[in-house]
Design a protein around this motif. Sequence first.
Motif, short mmCIF file in Angstrom:
data_model
loop_
_atom_site.label_atom_id
_atom_site.label_comp_id
_atom_site.label_asym_id
_atom_site.label_seq_id
_atom_site.Cartn_x
_atom_site.Cartn_y
_atom_site.Cartn_z
N ALA A 1 31.90 39.55 28.36
CA ALA A 1 31.21 40.83 28.19
C ALA A 1 31.54 41.80 29.32
O ALA A 1 31.46 43.03 29.15
CB ALA A 1 29.71 40.62 28.09
N LYS A 2 31.92 41.27 30.48
CA LYS A 2 32.28 42.12 31.62
C LYS A 2 33.75 42.49 31.49
O LYS A 2 34.60 42.06 32.27
CB LYS A 2 32.00 41.39 32.93
CG LYS A 2 30.52 41.05 33.12
CD LYS A 2 30.28 40.30 34.42
CE LYS A 2 28.79 39.99 34.61
NZ LYS A 2 28.53 39.25 35.86
N ILE A 3 34.06 43.32 30.51
CA ILE A 3 35.45 43.57 30.13
C ILE A 3 36.27 44.21 31.25
O ILE A 3 37.48 43.99 31.34
CB ILE A 3 35.53 44.45 28.86
CG1 ILE A 3 34.87 45.82 29.09
CG2 ILE A 3 34.89 43.74 27.68
CD1 ILE A 3 35.10 46.80 27.95
N GLU A 4 35.62 44.97 32.12
CA GLU A 4 36.35 45.64 33.20
C GLU A 4 36.87 44.66 34.24
O GLU A 4 37.74 45.01 35.06
CB GLU A 4 35.46 46.70 33.87
CG GLU A 4 34.31 46.16 34.71
CD GLU A 4 33.12 45.64 33.90
OE1 GLU A 4 32.20 45.04 34.50
OE2 GLU A 4 33.12 45.85 32.66
N GLU A 5 36.36 43.44 34.24
CA GLU A 5 36.78 42.44 35.24
C GLU A 5 37.92 41.55 34.75
O GLU A 5 38.34 40.63 35.45
CB GLU A 5 35.58 41.60 35.66
CG GLU A 5 34.50 42.42 36.37
CD GLU A 5 33.39 41.57 36.95
OE1 GLU A 5 33.70 40.44 37.40
OE2 GLU A 5 32.23 42.02 36.93
N TRP A 6 38.41 41.85 33.54
CA TRP A 6 39.54 41.09 33.00
C TRP A 6 40.77 41.99 32.97
O TRP A 6 40.72 43.11 32.46
CB TRP A 6 39.22 40.60 31.59
CG TRP A 6 38.09 39.62 31.54
CD1 TRP A 6 36.75 39.91 31.49
CD2 TRP A 6 38.19 38.20 31.54
NE1 TRP A 6 36.01 38.75 31.46
CE2 TRP A 6 36.87 37.68 31.48
CE3 TRP A 6 39.26 37.30 31.56
CZ2 TRP A 6 36.59 36.31 31.46
CZ3 TRP A 6 38.98 35.94 31.53
CH2 TRP A 6 37.67 35.46 31.49
N GLN A 7 41.88 41.49 33.54
CA GLN A 7 43.09 42.29 33.63
C GLN A 7 44.31 41.49 33.17
O GLN A 7 44.37 40.26 33.34
CB GLN A 7 43.32 42.74 35.09
CG GLN A 7 42.33 43.78 35.60
CD GLN A 7 42.70 45.20 35.19
OE1 GLN A 7 43.82 45.46 34.73
NE2 GLN A 7 41.78 46.13 35.37
N GLY A 8 45.25 42.19 32.59
CA GLY A 8 46.50 41.54 32.18
C GLY A 8 47.18 40.88 33.37
O GLY A 8 47.33 41.50 34.43
N GLY A 9 47.55 39.62 33.21
CA GLY A 9 48.15 38.87 34.30
C GLY A 9 47.20 37.88 34.93
O GLY A 9 47.62 36.99 35.68
N ASP A 10 45.89 37.99 34.61
CA ASP A 10 44.92 36.99 35.08
C ASP A 10 45.17 35.67 34.36
O ASP A 10 45.71 35.64 33.26
CB ASP A 10 43.48 37.44 34.79
CG ASP A 10 43.02 38.59 35.68
OD1 ASP A 10 43.76 38.96 36.61
OD2 ASP A 10 41.92 39.12 35.41
N ILE A 11 44.71 34.58 34.97
CA ILE A 11 44.83 33.25 34.37
C ILE A 11 43.46 32.82 33.87
O ILE A 11 42.46 32.98 34.57
CB ILE A 11 45.36 32.23 35.41
CG1 ILE A 11 46.74 32.68 35.93
CG2 ILE A 11 45.44 30.84 34.79
CD1 ILE A 11 47.22 31.87 37.12
N ILE A 12 43.42 32.28 32.65
CA ILE A 12 42.16 31.81 32.08
C ILE A 12 42.31 30.32 31.74
O ILE A 12 43.33 29.90 31.21
CB ILE A 12 41.76 32.63 30.84
CG1 ILE A 12 40.41 32.19 30.28
CG2 ILE A 12 42.84 32.57 29.76
CD1 ILE A 12 39.86 33.12 29.20
#
Length: 220
Positions: free
Chosen positions: A155-166
Amino acid sequence: MYKKPIIFIIICIIITCSIFILLYKINIIEHKKYSNSDFNIENYISEVDKDNDGIDDQTDILNNVKKYISTKPKYQSKYYNTGYPNDEYGVCTDVIAFGLKDAGYDLMELVNKDIIENKGRYAIDTIDKNIDFRRVRNLNIYLKNNVKSLTTDLAKIEEWQGGDIIVFDEHIGIISDKRNKKGIPYLIHHANPQQIRYEEDILELYQQNNIKIIGHYRIT
């Protein structure tokens, strides 16, 4: 006299709609893509350029991952004396390994070094440099202790960025720079032999099926 044809048409419409919804839900029918700018989210740019190629790490990792999946690797779990797969096959962890390797981070070396120095964290009976960095569990331990940990709340969409690892319990992938209409990012991953697309709007579906996110990391 027209009752039966009308019922038949209605049934056909219902079946068609149901099939469409199912195909859309499982990503056979491609979803519309949005970007950070559509949600007034600023693109994260890393201050580090590990391999000194003029491209910041965050962008470099994302670009390399997209380059890797463009080869359409086939899903198969195999052991390689080279560590890194040297053929057309791979698994989910190879998406991460190749994305980081071409940005200057050799996970085979880094994970092996961390395992040797911190054996208690990993509880591995027999250390094998060629395969240890290709296991989700080991990667999660390494990332948790060596890079920046971030929210696991979608839900905290602003804290997810392209290139992050999940990281999930038994799966791992890279966050895309594309998002769905809610702002939830697409996932770049390699999950199974039947997979059609490697960049998918699938995180919400995972959540609905109780596939828990256990880690969200950023190389800094």
